[in-house]
Write a protein that holds these residues in place. Structure first.
Motif, PDB file in Angstrom:
ATOM      1  N   THR A 120      -9.925  12.073 103.390  1.00  0.00           N
ATOM      2  CA  THR A 120     -10.305  13.414 103.834  1.00  0.00           C
ATOM      3  C   THR A 120      -9.952  14.419 102.750  1.00  0.00           C
ATOM      4  O   THR A 120      -8.828  14.410 102.232  1.00  0.00           O
ATOM      5  CB  THR A 120      -9.569  13.793 105.133  1.00  0.00           C
ATOM      6  N   VAL A 121     -10.903  15.280 102.398  1.00  0.00           N
ATOM      7  CA  VAL A 121     -10.677  16.337 101.418  1.00  0.00           C
ATOM      8  C   VAL A 121     -11.075  17.661 102.050  1.00  0.00           C
ATOM      9  O   VAL A 121     -12.176  17.799 102.587  1.00  0.00           O
ATOM     10  CB  VAL A 121     -11.501  16.119 100.133  1.00  0.00           C
ATOM     11  N   ARG A 122     -10.165  18.620 101.986  1.00  0.00           N
ATOM     12  CA  ARG A 122     -10.481  19.964 102.481  1.00  0.00           C
ATOM     13  C   ARG A 122     -10.241  20.964 101.369  1.00  0.00           C
ATOM     14  O   ARG A 122      -9.212  20.911 100.690  1.00  0.00           O
ATOM     15  CB  ARG A 122      -9.610  20.333 103.685  1.00  0.00           C
ATOM     16  N   VAL A 123     -11.194  21.876 101.174  1.00  0.00           N
ATOM     17  CA  VAL A 123     -11.061  22.950 100.190  1.00  0.00           C
ATOM     18  C   VAL A 123     -10.971  24.270 100.934  1.00  0.00           C
ATOM     19  O   VAL A 123     -11.785  24.563 101.810  1.00  0.00           O
ATOM     20  CB  VAL A 123     -12.260  22.968  99.219  1.00  0.00           C
ATOM     21  N   THR A 124      -9.969  25.062 100.590  1.00  0.00           N
ATOM     22  CA  THR A 124      -9.803  26.383 101.171  1.00  0.00           C
ATOM     23  C   THR A 124      -9.375  27.336 100.062  1.00  0.00           C
ATOM     24  O   THR A 124      -9.399  26.979  98.882  1.00  0.00           O
ATOM     25  CB  THR A 124      -8.777  26.351 102.325  1.00  0.00           C
ATOM     26  N   THR A 125      -8.993  28.539 100.414  1.00  0.00           N
ATOM     27  CA  THR A 125      -8.607  29.515  99.400  1.00  0.00           C
ATOM     28  C   THR A 125      -7.135  29.379  99.036  1.00  0.00           C
ATOM     29  O   THR A 125      -6.321  28.882  99.823  1.00  0.00           O
ATOM     30  CB  THR A 125      -8.853  30.946  99.896  1.00  0.00           C
ATOM     31  N   ASP A 126      -6.796  29.856  97.842  1.00  0.00           N
ATOM     32  CA  ASP A 126      -5.385  29.881  97.458  1.00  0.00           C
ATOM     33  C   ASP A 126      -4.607  30.830  98.358  1.00  0.00           C
ATOM     34  O   ASP A 126      -3.417  30.624  98.614  1.00  0.00           O
ATOM     35  CB  ASP A 126      -5.227  30.272  95.987  1.00  0.00           C
ATOM     36  N   GLY A 127      -5.285  31.843  98.877  1.00  0.00           N
ATOM     37  CA  GLY A 127      -4.620  32.778  99.779  1.00  0.00           C
ATOM     38  C   GLY A 127      -4.231  32.144 101.101  1.00  0.00           C
ATOM     39  O   GLY A 127      -3.140  32.401 101.628  1.00  0.00           O
ATOM     40  N   GLU A 128      -5.104  31.297 101.659  1.00  0.00           N
ATOM     41  CA  GLU A 128      -4.777  30.674 102.947  1.00  0.00           C
ATOM     42  C   GLU A 128      -3.566  29.763 102.826  1.00  0.00           C
ATOM     43  O   GLU A 128      -2.672  29.783 103.677  1.00  0.00           O
ATOM     44  CB  GLU A 128      -5.955  29.880 103.503  1.00  0.00           C
ATOM     45  N   ILE A 129      -3.506  28.956 101.764  1.00  0.00           N
ATOM     46  CA  ILE A 129      -2.355  28.056 101.653  1.00  0.00           C
ATOM     47  C   ILE A 129      -1.075  28.851 101.424  1.00  0.00           C
ATOM     48  O   ILE A 129       0.001  28.466 101.903  1.00  0.00           O
ATOM     49  CB  ILE A 129      -2.550  26.989 100.552  1.00  0.00           C
ATOM     50  N   ALA A 130      -1.177  29.984 100.719  1.00  0.00           N
ATOM     51  CA  ALA A 130       0.008  30.809 100.505  1.00  0.00           C
ATOM     52  C   ALA A 130       0.465  31.450 101.812  1.00  0.00           C
ATOM     53  O   ALA A 130       1.670  31.555 102.080  1.00  0.00           O
ATOM     54  CB  ALA A 130      -0.275  31.877  99.457  1.00  0.00           C
ATOM     55  N   LEU A 131      -0.484  31.883 102.644  1.00  0.00           N
ATOM     56  CA  LEU A 131      -0.129  32.438 103.953  1.00  0.00           C
ATOM     57  C   LEU A 131       0.596  31.407 104.808  1.00  0.00           C
ATOM     58  O   LEU A 131       1.599  31.706 105.465  1.00  0.00           O
ATOM     59  CB  LEU A 131      -1.389  32.904 104.686  1.00  0.00           C
ATOM     60  N   VAL A 132       0.091  30.181 104.805  1.00  0.00           N
ATOM     61  CA  VAL A 132       0.722  29.112 105.583  1.00  0.00           C
ATOM     62  C   VAL A 132       2.123  28.831 105.043  1.00  0.00           C
ATOM     63  O   VAL A 132       3.074  28.639 105.807  1.00  0.00           O
ATOM     64  CB  VAL A 132      -0.139  27.836 105.560  1.00  0.00           C
ATOM     65  N   ALA A 133       2.261  28.812 103.717  1.00  0.00           N
ATOM     66  CA  ALA A 133       3.580  28.576 103.124  1.00  0.00           C
ATOM     67  C   ALA A 133       4.563  29.674 103.510  1.00  0.00           C
ATOM     68  O   ALA A 133       5.750  29.414 103.725  1.00  0.00           O
ATOM     69  CB  ALA A 133       3.459  28.487 101.606  1.00  0.00           C
ATOM     70  N   ALA A 134       4.071  30.903 103.610  1.00  0.00           N
ATOM     71  CA  ALA A 134       4.951  32.034 103.902  1.00  0.00           C
ATOM     72  C   ALA A 134       5.306  32.142 105.375  1.00  0.00           C
ATOM     73  O   ALA A 134       6.468  32.382 105.733  1.00  0.00           O
ATOM     74  CB  ALA A 134       4.288  33.328 103.439  1.00  0.00           C
ATOM     75  N   PHE A 135       4.315  31.966 106.258  1.00  0.00           N
ATOM     76  CA  PHE A 135       4.521  32.288 107.669  1.00  0.00           C
ATOM     77  C   PHE A 135       4.106  31.188 108.639  1.00  0.00           C
ATOM     78  O   PHE A 135       4.208  31.386 109.852  1.00  0.00           O
ATOM     79  CB  PHE A 135       3.733  33.557 108.026  1.00  0.00           C
ATOM     80  N   GLY A 136       3.629  30.046 108.144  1.00  0.00           N
ATOM     81  CA  GLY A 136       3.069  29.064 109.058  1.00  0.00           C
ATOM     82  C   GLY A 136       1.839  29.662 109.714  1.00  0.00           C
ATOM     83  O   GLY A 136       0.943  30.154 109.039  1.00  0.00           O
ATOM     84  N   PRO A 311       2.939  28.438  97.065  1.00  0.00           N
ATOM     85  CA  PRO A 311       1.722  28.187  97.845  1.00  0.00           C
ATOM     86  C   PRO A 311       1.409  26.719  98.090  1.00  0.00           C
ATOM     87  O   PRO A 311       0.849  26.371  99.133  1.00  0.00           O
ATOM     88  CB  PRO A 311       0.621  28.845  96.997  1.00  0.00           C
ATOM     89  N   VAL A 312       1.759  25.850  97.146  1.00  0.00           N
ATOM     90  CA  VAL A 312       1.400  24.442  97.316  1.00  0.00           C
ATOM     91  C   VAL A 312       2.071  23.850  98.551  1.00  0.00           C
ATOM     92  O   VAL A 312       1.563  22.889  99.141  1.00  0.00           O
ATOM     93  CB  VAL A 312       1.740  23.640  96.037  1.00  0.00           C
ATOM     94  N   ALA A 313       3.188  24.440  98.981  1.00  0.00           N
ATOM     95  CA  ALA A 313       3.833  23.981 100.215  1.00  0.00           C
ATOM     96  C   ALA A 313       2.917  24.201 101.413  1.00  0.00           C
ATOM     97  O   ALA A 313       2.920  23.411 102.367  1.00  0.00           O
ATOM     98  CB  ALA A 313       5.161  24.711 100.422  1.00  0.00           C
ATOM     99  N   GLY A 314       2.117  25.264 101.369  1.00  0.00           N
ATOM    100  CA  GLY A 314       1.158  25.504 102.440  1.00  0.00           C
ATOM    101  C   GLY A 314       0.037  24.485 102.441  1.00  0.00           C
ATOM    102  O   GLY A 314      -0.420  24.049 103.504  1.00  0.00           O
ATOM    103  N   ALA A 315      -0.415  24.092 101.247  1.00  0.00           N
ATOM    104  CA  ALA A 315      -1.451  23.055 101.157  1.00  0.00           C
ATOM    105  C   ALA A 315      -0.933  21.741 101.728  1.00  0.00           C
ATOM    106  O   ALA A 315      -1.649  21.034 102.448  1.00  0.00           O
ATOM    107  CB  ALA A 315      -1.889  22.876  99.706  1.00  0.00           C
ATOM    108  N   LEU A 316       0.309  21.406 101.426  1.00  0.00           N
ATOM    109  CA  LEU A 316       0.906  20.184 101.977  1.00  0.00           C
ATOM    110  C   LEU A 316       1.019  20.261 103.494  1.00  0.00           C
ATOM    111  O   LEU A 316       0.763  19.278 104.197  1.00  0.00           O
ATOM    112  CB  LEU A 316       2.290  19.953 101.369  1.00  0.00           C
ATOM    113  N   SER A 317       1.403  21.417 104.006  1.00  0.00           N
ATOM    114  CA  SER A 317       1.529  21.582 105.453  1.00  0.00           C
ATOM    115  C   SER A 317       0.187  21.369 106.148  1.00  0.00           C
ATOM    116  O   SER A 317       0.100  20.673 107.172  1.00  0.00           O
ATOM    117  CB  SER A 317       2.071  22.980 105.768  1.00  0.00           C
TER     118      SER A 317
END
Length: 328
Positions: A120-136, A311-317
Motif C-alpha cells: 500500500t502506498v499513500r501520497v499526501t502533503t508534507d503539511g498533513e504529516i506534520a500536523l499529525v506529528a504535532a497534534f495527532g 514531520p516524518v513521525a506523522g507519516a509513520l503514524s
C-alpha cells in the motif's frame, strides 16, 4: 536474506517479507517519508521500532518533474529497506511538498506503486504529516517553514485549513527562500550604498562562488528556489552574531510567519489559547524559532508548543494506522 537486527533468520515468505521464528508471525514494516524542497527524510519501522533513517536530496513535486521526484524518493526508500533487510514494506506514506496539487500527487502515487516497494502506498502533503506529528487528530495550528512556508490548522471538527503555501512566485513569506532572497537584496543595496554594510555581502559571495556583484547577479538569475533558500543559514548565522541587517530579516520572517498563525486563529473559539507548533529547516538552528515563539507567547489567544515537530513521525503514524486497518 539478512534478518532485521534482533529478529534472527527468516522462514517462509509473506506480503512484505518473511516469518520471524522468535515471534511466530510476519513482521510488519511501515515506512514514512517527508519530502521537501531541500531534503527528503525516509524512516523505516519494523514492528513499531525505527530501524533506518535515510536523508536524501529534496524532491518537492513540480509540474512535469514528478518522475524525477519519484526516482529520488524511491531510491531513498530502497536504501531504508536495505538497512532493515527487506525487499518491500507493508505500507508507505509519503508526505511531499507540492502534493496539494492533485495531479502531481496522483502521478507520484502511480510512479511509486509501479516500483513495487509496498503493498500500500499513500501520497499526501508534507503539511498533513506534520500536523499529525504535532497534534495527532487533535485541533491545533502548525507553521511549516523550509524552502517554502505554509500555515495549517485542524479545526475542532477535524477539517484541515491552510494559509499561504502559494509558492515562491506568489508567497512563501518567512521561508528559507524569503530569507535567501532578502540576503541577495541586501548585498545589492550595500554595493550601491543604498543600505549599510552587512557581513552577508562577503558570505553570500563566498557561498555562491561569485567574485563580485556581477557574478552574483548571474548566479541569482540561474538559481532555483532551493538554491536561494540555501542562503538562509547565512542570514540566521549573521543575525545570531549581531549583524543588524540580518537581524531585521529574521524579525520580518517571524512577523510573516506569525501572520499565518493569526489568520488561522479565527477558525477556533475565543475561549482558550490555541496551540501553535512549528517545523521546518529554518527553525533547526539560529534565532528564528525563538523570535517566532516570543511573538506567539506575547499573545493571549495562542500558545507556542516547545518542541520542533519532526514531520516524518506523522507519516509513520499514518502508515501504522493504515497497516492496522489492513490487518483487521
Amino acid at each position: 536474506m539478512v534478518c532485521a537486527p534482533g529478529y534472527g533468520a527468516h522462514r517462509g515468505r509473506g506480503r512484505c517479507g518473511q516469518l520471524c521464528p522468535k515471534k511466530g508471525r510476519l513482521m510488519r514494516v511501515v515506512i514514512g517519508a517527508d519530502v521537501g524542497g531541500s531534503k527528503t527524510v525516509v524512516v523505516a519501522e519494523v514492528d513499531g521500532e525505527v530501524r533506518a533513517r535515510i536523508q536524501a536530496p529534496g524532491a518537492a513535486l513540480r509540474p512535469d518533474l514528478v518522475l524525477r521526484s519519484a526516482t529520488t524518493i524511491a531510491d531513498a526508500i530502497r536504501r531504508s529497506l536495505a538497512e532493515v533487510g527487506r525487499p518491500s514494506a507493508d505500507v508507505i506514506v509519503v508526505g511531499a511538498a507540492g502534493a496539494g496539487r492533485q495531479q502531481e500527487a496522483k502521478e507520484l502515487a502511480r510512479a511509486l506503486r509501479a516500483e513495487e516497494l509496498a503493498e500500500t502506498v499513500r501520497v499526501t502533503t508534507d503539511g498533513e504529516i506534520a500536523l499529525v506529528a504535532a497534534f495527532g487528530q487533535s485541533p491545533g495550528i502548525l507553521i511549516l517553514a523550509g524552502t517554502g512556508s505554509v500555515g495549517l490548522a485542524r479545526d475542532p471538527q477535524g477539517t484541515i485549513h491552510r494559509a499561504g503555501g502559494y509558492g515562491w512566485q506568489m508567497g512563501d513569506e518567512g521561508s528559507g527562500y524569503a530569507l535567501g532572497r532578502a540576503a541577495l537584496g541586501a548585498v545589492g543595496r550595500a554595493v550601491d550604498g543604498r543600505a549599510e554594510a552587512t557581513v552577508l555581502s562577503q558570505r553570500v559571495l563566498t557561498a555562491t562562488r561569485s567574485s563580485d556583484i556581477s557574478r552574483l547577479v548571474r548566479w541569482a538569475a540561474a538559481a532555483g528556489p532551493g538554491e536561494i533558500a540555501g542562503l538562509a543559514p547565512l542570514v540566521l548565522e549573521a543575525a545570531e552574531s549581531g549583524d543588524r541587517a540580518a537581524g531585521e530579516m529574521v524579525t520580518r520572517a517571524a512577523e510573516d510567519l506569525l501572520a499565518l498563525a493569526v489568520s488561522l486563529r479565527g477558525l477556533f473559539s475565543e475561549e482558550k489559547a490555541v496551540p501553535v507548533a512549528i517545523t521546518g529547516g529554518v527553525f533547526e538552528s539560529g534565532p528564528l524559532a525563538g523570535a517566532l515563539r516570543a511573538m506567539l507567547a506575547a499573545r493571549s489567544d495562542v500558545m507556542p508548543v516547545d518542541d520542533i515537530v519532526d514531520p516524518v513521525a506523522g507519516a509513520l503514524s499514518l502508515a501504522r494506522d493504515i497497516a492496522e486497518t489492513v490487518s483487521e
